[in-house]
Design a protein around this motif. Sequence first.
Motif, PDB file in Angstrom:
ATOM      1  N   ASP A   1      17.871  21.145  -3.346  1.00 31.91           N
ATOM      2  CA  ASP A   1      19.112  20.725  -2.680  1.00 31.91           C
ATOM      3  C   ASP A   1      19.737  19.510  -3.348  1.00 31.91           C
ATOM      4  O   ASP A   1      20.788  19.032  -2.899  1.00 31.91           O
ATOM      5  N   GLY A   2      19.100  19.000  -4.393  1.00 31.63           N
ATOM      6  CA  GLY A   2      19.671  17.878  -5.133  1.00 31.63           C
ATOM      7  C   GLY A   2      19.238  16.515  -4.653  1.00 31.63           C
ATOM      8  O   GLY A   2      19.838  15.504  -5.059  1.00 31.63           O
ATOM      9  N   ALA A   3      18.212  16.434  -3.809  1.00 31.81           N
ATOM     10  CA  ALA A   3      17.750  15.132  -3.307  1.00 31.81           C
ATOM     11  C   ALA A   3      17.025  14.381  -4.415  1.00 31.81           C
ATOM     12  O   ALA A   3      16.226  14.952  -5.160  1.00 31.81           O
ATOM     13  N   SER A   4      17.311  13.098  -4.527  1.00 31.57           N
ATOM     14  CA  SER A   4      16.651  12.264  -5.523  1.00 31.57           C
ATOM     15  C   SER A   4      15.241  11.921  -5.063  1.00 31.57           C
ATOM     16  O   SER A   4      14.867  12.130  -3.904  1.00 31.57           O
ATOM     17  N   ALA A   5      14.451  11.376  -5.996  1.00 30.67           N
ATOM     18  CA  ALA A   5      13.079  11.006  -5.657  1.00 30.67           C
ATOM     19  C   ALA A   5      13.056   9.938  -4.565  1.00 30.67           C
ATOM     20  O   ALA A   5      12.198   9.958  -3.667  1.00 30.67           O
ATOM     21  N   LEU A   6      13.986   8.989  -4.622  1.00 35.80           N
ATOM     22  CA  LEU A   6      14.042   7.929  -3.603  1.00 35.80           C
ATOM     23  C   LEU A   6      14.396   8.507  -2.238  1.00 35.80           C
ATOM     24  O   LEU A   6      13.817   8.111  -1.221  1.00 35.80           O
ATOM     25  N   ARG A   7      15.334   9.445  -2.228  1.00 35.94           N
ATOM     26  CA  ARG A   7      15.727  10.052  -0.942  1.00 35.94           C
ATOM     27  C   ARG A   7      14.594  10.908  -0.370  1.00 35.94           C
ATOM     28  O   ARG A   7      14.373  10.923   0.849  1.00 35.94           O
ATOM     29  N   ILE A   8      13.870  11.603  -1.227  1.00 35.81           N
ATOM     30  CA  ILE A   8      12.726  12.397  -0.754  1.00 35.81           C
ATOM     31  C   ILE A   8      11.660  11.478  -0.161  1.00 35.81           C
ATOM     32  O   ILE A   8      11.083  11.773   0.891  1.00 35.81           O
ATOM     33  N   ALA A   9      11.418  10.369  -0.835  1.00 36.71           N
ATOM     34  CA  ALA A   9      10.416   9.433  -0.325  1.00 36.71           C
ATOM     35  C   ALA A   9      10.836   8.853   1.016  1.00 36.71           C
ATOM     36  O   ALA A   9      10.008   8.727   1.930  1.00 36.71           O
ATOM     37  N   TRP A  10      12.104   8.505   1.158  1.00 36.41           N
ATOM     38  CA  TRP A  10      12.563   7.836   2.387  1.00 36.41           C
ATOM     39  C   TRP A  10      12.709   8.811   3.551  1.00 36.41           C
ATOM     40  O   TRP A  10      12.364   8.476   4.691  1.00 36.41           O
TER      41      TRP A  10
ATOM     42  N   ALA B   1       0.827  -1.209   0.000  1.00 34.90           N
ATOM     43  CA  ALA B   1       0.000   0.000   0.000  1.00 34.90           C
ATOM     44  C   ALA B   1       0.860   1.257   0.000  1.00 34.90           C
ATOM     45  O   ALA B   1       0.580   2.225  -0.736  1.00 34.90           O
ATOM     46  N   LEU B   2       1.914   1.260   0.805  1.00 30.58           N
ATOM     47  CA  LEU B   2       2.808   2.416   0.853  1.00 30.58           C
ATOM     48  C   LEU B   2       3.520   2.607  -0.480  1.00 30.58           C
ATOM     49  O   LEU B   2       3.650   3.740  -0.978  1.00 30.58           O
ATOM     50  N   GLY B   3       3.985   1.508  -1.078  1.00 26.42           N
ATOM     51  CA  GLY B   3       4.662   1.612  -2.363  1.00 26.42           C
ATOM     52  C   GLY B   3       3.758   2.151  -3.452  1.00 26.42           C
ATOM     53  O   GLY B   3       4.160   3.024  -4.237  1.00 26.42           O
ATOM     54  N   LEU B   4       2.522   1.665  -3.501  1.00 26.02           N
ATOM     55  CA  LEU B   4       1.579   2.162  -4.501  1.00 26.02           C
ATOM     56  C   LEU B   4       1.259   3.635  -4.280  1.00 26.02           C
ATOM     57  O   LEU B   4       1.168   4.423  -5.238  1.00 26.02           O
ATOM     58  N   ALA B   5       1.078   4.026  -3.006  1.00 24.73           N
ATOM     59  CA  ALA B   5       0.782   5.435  -2.714  1.00 24.73           C
ATOM     60  C   ALA B   5       1.938   6.336  -3.128  1.00 24.73           C
ATOM     61  O   ALA B   5       1.725   7.425  -3.691  1.00 24.73           O
ATOM     62  N   LEU B   6       3.171   5.899  -2.875  1.00 23.09           N
ATOM     63  CA  LEU B   6       4.329   6.711  -3.257  1.00 23.09           C
ATOM     64  C   LEU B   6       4.458   6.794  -4.775  1.00 23.09           C
ATOM     65  O   LEU B   6       4.829   7.844  -5.315  1.00 23.09           O
ATOM     66  N   LEU B   7       4.167   5.706  -5.476  1.00 23.63           N
ATOM     67  CA  LEU B   7       4.248   5.734  -6.933  1.00 23.63           C
ATOM     68  C   LEU B   7       3.217   6.685  -7.528  1.00 23.63           C
ATOM     69  O   LEU B   7       3.525   7.461  -8.447  1.00 23.63           O
ATOM     70  N   ILE B   8       1.988   6.623  -7.023  1.00 24.70           N
ATOM     71  CA  ILE B   8       0.949   7.516  -7.542  1.00 24.70           C
ATOM     72  C   ILE B   8       1.257   8.970  -7.196  1.00 24.70           C
ATOM     73  O   ILE B   8       0.942   9.886  -7.961  1.00 24.70           O
ATOM     74  N   ASP B   9       1.894   9.187  -6.041  1.00 20.87           N
ATOM     75  CA  ASP B   9       2.189  10.554  -5.598  1.00 20.87           C
ATOM     76  C   ASP B   9       3.451  11.121  -6.247  1.00 20.87           C
ATOM     77  O   ASP B   9       3.744  12.302  -6.077  1.00 20.87           O
ATOM     78  N   SER B  10       4.184  10.294  -6.966  1.00 22.27           N
ATOM     79  CA  SER B  10       5.436  10.772  -7.563  1.00 22.27           C
ATOM     80  C   SER B  10       5.175  11.873  -8.577  1.00 22.27           C
ATOM     81  O   SER B  10       4.097  11.967  -9.175  1.00 22.27           O
ATOM     82  N   ARG B  11       6.175  12.692  -8.787  1.00 19.51           N
ATOM     83  CA  ARG B  11       6.023  13.863  -9.651  1.00 19.51           C
ATOM     84  C   ARG B  11       5.799  13.468 -11.106  1.00 19.51           C
ATOM     85  O   ARG B  11       5.108  14.161 -11.851  1.00 19.51           O
ATOM     86  N   SER B  12       6.378  12.357 -11.523  1.00 13.18           N
ATOM     87  CA  SER B  12       6.290  11.950 -12.927  1.00 13.18           C
ATOM     88  C   SER B  12       5.101  11.051 -13.229  1.00 13.18           C
ATOM     89  O   SER B  12       4.939  10.613 -14.365  1.00 13.18           O
ATOM     90  N   ALA B  13       4.265  10.764 -12.226  1.00 12.59           N
ATOM     91  CA  ALA B  13       3.131   9.860 -12.439  1.00 12.59           C
ATOM     92  C   ALA B  13       2.086  10.516 -13.325  1.00 12.59           C
ATOM     93  O   ALA B  13       1.824  11.710 -13.222  1.00 12.59           O
ATOM     94  N   ARG B  14       1.479   9.721 -14.182  1.00  9.31           N
ATOM     95  CA  ARG B  14       0.411  10.181 -15.053  1.00  9.31           C
ATOM     96  C   ARG B  14      -0.831   9.336 -14.789  1.00  9.31           C
ATOM     97  O   ARG B  14      -0.747   8.176 -14.413  1.00  9.31           O
ATOM     98  N   GLY B  15      -1.994   9.924 -15.028  1.00 11.87           N
ATOM     99  CA  GLY B  15      -3.230   9.182 -14.803  1.00 11.87           C
ATOM    100  C   GLY B  15      -3.438   8.777 -13.349  1.00 11.87           C
ATOM    101  O   GLY B  15      -3.836   7.644 -13.059  1.00 11.87           O
ATOM    102  N   LYS B  16      -3.181   9.696 -12.439  1.00  6.97           N
ATOM    103  CA  LYS B  16      -3.271   9.371 -11.022  1.00  6.97           C
ATOM    104  C   LYS B  16      -4.681   8.965 -10.618  1.00  6.97           C
ATOM    105  O   LYS B  16      -4.874   8.034  -9.825  1.00  6.97           O
ATOM    106  N   GLY B  17      -5.677   9.672 -11.143  1.00  8.34           N
ATOM    107  CA  GLY B  17      -7.053   9.325 -10.801  1.00  8.34           C
ATOM    108  C   GLY B  17      -7.410   7.917 -11.228  1.00  8.34           C
ATOM    109  O   GLY B  17      -8.080   7.181 -10.495  1.00  8.34           O
ATOM    110  N   LEU B  18      -6.967   7.515 -12.410  1.00  9.09           N
ATOM    111  CA  LEU B  18      -7.259   6.174 -12.902  1.00  9.09           C
ATOM    112  C   LEU B  18      -6.615   5.116 -12.031  1.00  9.09           C
ATOM    113  O   LEU B  18      -7.244   4.105 -11.686  1.00  9.09           O
TER     114      LEU B  18
END
Length: 318
Positions: free
Chosen positions: A219-228, A114-131
């Motif tokens: 500050d140069g943080a990657s998407a993985l570092r921001i998530a963690w 559930a956490l992984g799916l939520a983070l993927l949908i919330d990512s900046r590059s995600a498309r079709g979030k509602g779907l």
Amino acid sequence: MTGLTTVTATAPGPRAVPRHGEGSGAPPRWRTPLLFCGPFAVLFLAMYVAPIVYAAVSSLFAVRRSGLGLAPPVKVFDPLGNYVQALGDKAFVASLGRVALFGVVQVPVMLVLALGLALLIDSRSARGKGLFRLAGFLPYAVPGVSAALVWSFMYSPQSSPVNHLLRPLGLGIPFFDDGTVLWSVANIVTWSWTGYNMIIIYAALQSIPAEVLEAARMDGASALRIAWNIKIPAVRGAIVLTAVFSIIGSAQLFNEPTVLQPISGGAVPSTFTPIMSAQAAVAAGNYPYAAAQSVILAVLVGAVSLAFFTLTGRRAKA
């Protein structure tokens, strides 16, 4: 003029304004919140507290039957008899252990998904979030019994499409073996509830200020570092909430194994879970024994939930 009395007009003094509820005819201040809380309190007492009290009182009595079974059963006061019987019942104790193992394995797996799916949908590059939100939530919208019926078709030795595809390779999944039937049930529960927990965590992710995320990117943080380092700590409360809900739900496991029981070939007995064991006692007419099993389960779930809250609270303060 003579004979006329002179009247001196004086300005009226300030009138004392009565306080709210003091002679003004208005209801006291405590009545307003009582009117709002009253319906909830009545329903809470009638639908939650009263059944618990009734079950606790019923568990203090034991059903006694005559040796020949000709006389009707009688209830006698035996405050510990049902509890001693339940704790000595190997089938009931095994059901408690089975549900505990289920919760220890299934709940973390489901929450990680559930956490992984939520983070993927919330990512900046995600498309079709509602779907994707809708697609993840749809399994929860399917009633539990209906979902279990669909999965029983997937598990059935005669109709399983999974084993049908694996048969040419000489493989097959024994869904109803003694060692795998619990995880077959866990698969149904995970499929049904992951999307529900994902929505709760995703809603918590939306409360993170955009300025904090933008500053981390600058500050140069990657998407993985921001998530963690930012997102997961920020939704810790939602993760704890879903974990407690999932622990309670694991203790209430009933629909899925009950639906699978007829096709399990005996792998799912009538005492597979504590709720099923209590239901079997009710079917046998032994209501006090079923009440004792329910009280034991409620106490254990309350203790585990309290311990979980205490542990997570200490980690938050550390």
